[in-house]
Design an enzyme around this catalytic site. Structure first.
Site, PDB file in Angstrom:
ATOM      1  N   SER A  18      44.191  34.762  53.608  1.00 22.83           N
ATOM      2  CA  SER A  18      45.389  34.363  52.863  1.00 22.83           C
ATOM      3  C   SER A  18      46.486  33.745  53.733  1.00 22.83           C
ATOM      4  O   SER A  18      47.076  32.734  53.332  1.00 22.83           O
ATOM      5  CB  SER A  18      45.937  35.547  52.069  1.00 22.83           C
ATOM      6  OG  SER A  18      45.011  35.892  51.059  1.00 22.83           O
ATOM      7  N   THR A  66      45.561  43.040  47.828  1.00 29.05           N
ATOM      8  CA  THR A  66      44.115  43.109  47.801  1.00 29.05           C
ATOM      9  C   THR A  66      43.684  44.575  47.932  1.00 29.05           C
ATOM     10  O   THR A  66      44.524  45.479  47.949  1.00 29.05           O
ATOM     11  CB  THR A  66      43.511  42.152  48.867  1.00 29.05           C
ATOM     12  OG1 THR A  66      42.095  42.150  48.718  1.00 29.05           O
ATOM     13  CG2 THR A  66      43.874  42.536  50.287  1.00 29.05           C
ATOM     14  N   LYS A  70      45.387  47.192  44.398  1.00 26.68           N
ATOM     15  CA  LYS A  70      45.693  46.445  43.174  1.00 26.68           C
ATOM     16  C   LYS A  70      46.204  47.337  42.027  1.00 26.68           C
ATOM     17  O   LYS A  70      47.032  46.901  41.231  1.00 26.68           O
ATOM     18  CB  LYS A  70      44.466  45.646  42.722  1.00 26.68           C
ATOM     19  CG  LYS A  70      44.157  44.461  43.648  1.00 26.68           C
ATOM     20  CD  LYS A  70      42.987  43.631  43.157  1.00 26.68           C
ATOM     21  CE  LYS A  70      42.753  42.453  44.117  1.00 26.68           C
ATOM     22  NZ  LYS A  70      41.731  41.528  43.642  1.00 26.68           N
ATOM     23  N   GLY A 133      33.996  45.620  36.339  1.00 23.59           N
ATOM     24  CA  GLY A 133      34.986  46.227  37.216  1.00 23.59           C
ATOM     25  C   GLY A 133      36.292  45.452  37.206  1.00 23.59           C
ATOM     26  O   GLY A 133      36.578  44.690  36.278  1.00 23.59           O
ATOM     27  N   ARG A 156      25.929  47.820  34.164  1.00 24.72           N
ATOM     28  CA  ARG A 156      25.027  48.941  34.389  1.00 24.72           C
ATOM     29  C   ARG A 156      25.480  50.128  33.532  1.00 24.72           C
ATOM     30  O   ARG A 156      24.716  50.629  32.733  1.00 24.72           O
ATOM     31  CB  ARG A 156      25.129  49.296  35.878  1.00 24.72           C
ATOM     32  CG  ARG A 156      23.954  49.938  36.478  1.00 24.72           C
ATOM     33  CD  ARG A 156      24.053  49.889  37.991  1.00 24.72           C
ATOM     34  NE  ARG A 156      25.368  50.250  38.514  1.00 24.72           N
ATOM     35  CZ  ARG A 156      25.651  50.379  39.791  1.00 24.72           C
ATOM     36  NH1 ARG A 156      24.714  50.167  40.700  1.00 24.72           N
ATOM     37  NH2 ARG A 156      26.861  50.694  40.192  1.00 24.72           N
ATOM     38  N   TYR A 222      31.727  35.915  48.622  1.00 23.07           N
ATOM     39  CA  TYR A 222      31.653  34.639  49.346  1.00 23.07           C
ATOM     40  C   TYR A 222      31.383  34.867  50.818  1.00 23.07           C
ATOM     41  O   TYR A 222      31.567  35.958  51.339  1.00 23.07           O
ATOM     42  CB  TYR A 222      32.920  33.807  49.142  1.00 23.07           C
ATOM     43  CG  TYR A 222      34.193  34.524  49.503  1.00 23.07           C
ATOM     44  CD1 TYR A 222      34.876  35.242  48.524  1.00 23.07           C
ATOM     45  CD2 TYR A 222      34.703  34.508  50.800  1.00 23.07           C
ATOM     46  CE1 TYR A 222      36.036  35.920  48.834  1.00 23.07           C
ATOM     47  CE2 TYR A 222      35.864  35.192  51.119  1.00 23.07           C
ATOM     48  CZ  TYR A 222      36.523  35.891  50.129  1.00 23.07           C
ATOM     49  OH  TYR A 222      37.660  36.573  50.445  1.00 23.07           O
TER      50      TYR A 222
HETATM   51  P1  NDP Z   1      34.603  46.921  41.226  1.00 24.37           P
HETATM   52  O1  NDP Z   1      34.269  47.947  42.233  1.00 24.37           O
HETATM   53  O2  NDP Z   1      35.823  47.075  40.400  1.00 24.37           O
HETATM   54  O3  NDP Z   1      33.366  46.803  40.183  1.00 24.37           O
HETATM   55  C1  NDP Z   1      32.061  46.741  40.650  1.00 24.37           C
HETATM   56  C2  NDP Z   1      31.122  46.301  39.533  1.00 24.37           C
HETATM   57  O4  NDP Z   1      29.834  46.020  40.116  1.00 24.37           O
HETATM   58  C3  NDP Z   1      30.889  47.346  38.457  1.00 24.37           C
HETATM   59  O5  NDP Z   1      30.745  46.693  37.223  1.00 24.37           O
HETATM   60  C4  NDP Z   1      29.548  47.978  38.902  1.00 24.37           C
HETATM   61  O6  NDP Z   1      28.794  48.479  37.829  1.00 24.37           O
HETATM   62  C5  NDP Z   1      28.848  46.774  39.448  1.00 24.37           C
HETATM   63  N1  NDP Z   1      27.779  47.062  40.424  1.00 24.37           N
HETATM   64  C6  NDP Z   1      27.916  47.498  41.705  1.00 24.37           C
HETATM   65  N2  NDP Z   1      26.714  47.590  42.306  1.00 24.37           N
HETATM   66  C7  NDP Z   1      25.800  47.187  41.392  1.00 24.37           C
HETATM   67  C8  NDP Z   1      24.375  47.058  41.402  1.00 24.37           C
HETATM   68  N3  NDP Z   1      23.660  47.355  42.494  1.00 24.37           N
HETATM   69  N4  NDP Z   1      23.769  46.601  40.288  1.00 24.37           N
HETATM   70  C9  NDP Z   1      24.484  46.304  39.180  1.00 24.37           C
HETATM   71  N5  NDP Z   1      25.828  46.405  39.107  1.00 24.37           N
HETATM   72  C10 NDP Z   1      26.471  46.853  40.190  1.00 24.37           C
HETATM   73  O7  NDP Z   1      34.580  45.535  42.016  1.00 24.37           O
HETATM   74  P2  NDP Z   1      35.453  44.219  41.706  1.00 24.37           P
HETATM   75  O8  NDP Z   1      35.344  43.915  40.257  1.00 24.37           O
HETATM   76  O9  NDP Z   1      36.782  44.376  42.293  1.00 24.37           O
HETATM   77  O10 NDP Z   1      34.690  43.109  42.579  1.00 24.37           O
HETATM   78  C11 NDP Z   1      33.443  42.568  42.163  1.00 24.37           C
HETATM   79  C12 NDP Z   1      33.001  41.466  43.130  1.00 24.37           C
HETATM   80  O11 NDP Z   1      33.893  40.362  43.066  1.00 24.37           O
HETATM   81  C13 NDP Z   1      32.949  41.869  44.607  1.00 24.37           C
HETATM   82  O12 NDP Z   1      31.790  41.267  45.174  1.00 24.37           O
HETATM   83  C14 NDP Z   1      34.195  41.231  45.186  1.00 24.37           C
HETATM   84  O13 NDP Z   1      34.035  40.949  46.556  1.00 24.37           O
HETATM   85  C15 NDP Z   1      34.285  39.971  44.356  1.00 24.37           C
HETATM   86  N6  NDP Z   1      35.650  39.400  44.280  1.00 24.37           N
HETATM   87  C16 NDP Z   1      35.834  38.105  44.710  1.00 24.37           C
HETATM   88  C17 NDP Z   1      37.076  37.510  44.635  1.00 24.37           C
HETATM   89  C18 NDP Z   1      37.243  36.090  45.100  1.00 24.37           C
HETATM   90  O14 NDP Z   1      38.390  35.641  45.239  1.00 24.37           O
HETATM   91  N7  NDP Z   1      36.186  35.351  45.312  1.00 24.37           N
HETATM   92  C19 NDP Z   1      38.250  38.247  44.095  1.00 24.37           C
HETATM   93  C20 NDP Z   1      37.941  39.569  43.615  1.00 24.37           C
HETATM   94  C21 NDP Z   1      36.680  40.120  43.721  1.00 24.37           C
HETATM   95  P3  NDP Z   1      29.075  49.975  37.228  1.00 24.37           P
HETATM   96  O15 NDP Z   1      30.360  49.898  36.498  1.00 24.37           O
HETATM   97  O16 NDP Z   1      27.926  50.189  36.299  1.00 24.37           O
HETATM   98  O17 NDP Z   1      29.093  50.907  38.400  1.00 24.37           O
END
Ligand code: NDP
Length: 278
Positions: A18, A66, A70, A133, A156, A222
């Protein structure tokens, strides 16, 4: 006179891009401002709020937020946008007249990257989002605003996707399901992996039948090359695959425009930060 001060707060924060992004935006738009990174305290309770308040007291004008702050930033804010309220999470704050105004630009940044940079407008298309999430909560309203014909949120723990969908009045075009149901749902024009599975090299249990060769696949993580998800999409013949670096730059541009009233260019910076997928 001191220039206007901004910061990103997280923990850990060493990896953050950032300051680089906002520094280049400031240079390009001729804005007199500084942007630093702050490693916020995870404990004790209240220490995060104290850090933000000292930054404000020292003249801070805004902050990006971040992981893992959040939700704490959400609780701290005095005013929240609708999308920040639905997300229950905040990724940008503006400090004005003694108030903390909160926003969440992750979703708009994602939609803009898909529609503008990748030339994949979602209007009238079938769109599938994997995950329920924080990132999906922040993205849902901007996705609905892009008017896809159908928007399916698969998770999931299906009850999390269901609870999220129930919170949004979008009519029958927005539905929630588990992964097992996807095999019978045909192809989608756009499949977005918003799970965190890729961070540990895992693949969400998505069937290859959801991909359409003429469609696109987007990975929120990424800098990880072809993740198992993007690899599956490629093997299914999808030509348009991208990771989340564009989303990162676009959410930064949204925050910058909100703070400074001027929108920076993003294309060259996305190209510069992109690590080739293969
Ligand atoms: P959260 O921890 O809030 O949510 C994680 C989600 O992933 C849940 O829905 C969880 O499912 C699911 N999950 C985790 N492992 C698995 C698996 N092995 N199989 C299936 N589902 C799985 O994470 P965020 O929403 O904050 O972030 C999600 C992704 O987005 C991350 O990779 C993060 O790095 C990326 N991101 C990228 C940004 C960007 O600017 N490019 C900005 C913000 C996030 P369950 O609920 O069933 O456990």
């Amino acid at each position: 006179m001191m220039s206007d001060e901004y910061a990103v707060i997280g923990n850990p924060i060493g990896h953050t891009k950032s300051p680089l992004i906002h520094g280049l935006f400031a240079k390009e738009t001729g804005q007199d401002m500084s942007y630093i990174s702050i490693e916020g305290p995870v404990e004790p309770d209240g220490a995060f709020a104290d850090t933000v308040r000292s930054f404000i007291a020292a003249g801070g004008r805004g902050m990006n937020v971040t992981a893992p702050f959040k939700l704490k930033a959400f609780a701290l804010s005095d005013e929240r946008s609708e999308r920040a309220a639905l997300a229950g999470a905040v990724n940008a704050m503006k400090f004005e007249n003694g108030r903390i105004v909160a926003e969440n630009f992750d979703g708009v940044g994602l939609v803009r990257d898909i529609e503008v940079n990748l030339h994949q407008p979602m209007a009238a298309k079938r769109v599938l989002i994997l995950g329920a999430g924080g990132a999906v909560r922040g993205a849902l309203l901007p996705f609905i605003a892009a008017r896809p014909a159908e928007l399916v949120v698969a998770n999931r723990h299906v009850e999390k996707a269901e609870a999220l969908v129930e919170q949004v009045a979008a009519g029958g075009s927005l539905t929630a399901c588990g992964y097992a149901e996807l095999a019978a749902m045909g192809q989608f024009d756009l499949v977005v992996n918003a799970t965190s599975a890729s961070l540990t090299g895992e693949l969400p249990p998505v069937p290859a039948s959801v991909f359409s060769a003429r469609g696109a696949a987007y990975e929120l993580a990424y800098g990880k090359g072809l993740t198992p998800f993007l690899r599956l999409a490629r093997e299914a013949g999808v030509q348009g695959v991208a990771d989340g670096v564009g989303m990162l730059v676009e959410q930064a541009a949204e925050a910058f425009a909100w703070w400074r009233g001027i929108r920076p260019q993003t294309r060259a910076l996305i190209d510069r930060l992109t690590i080739p997928l293969e």
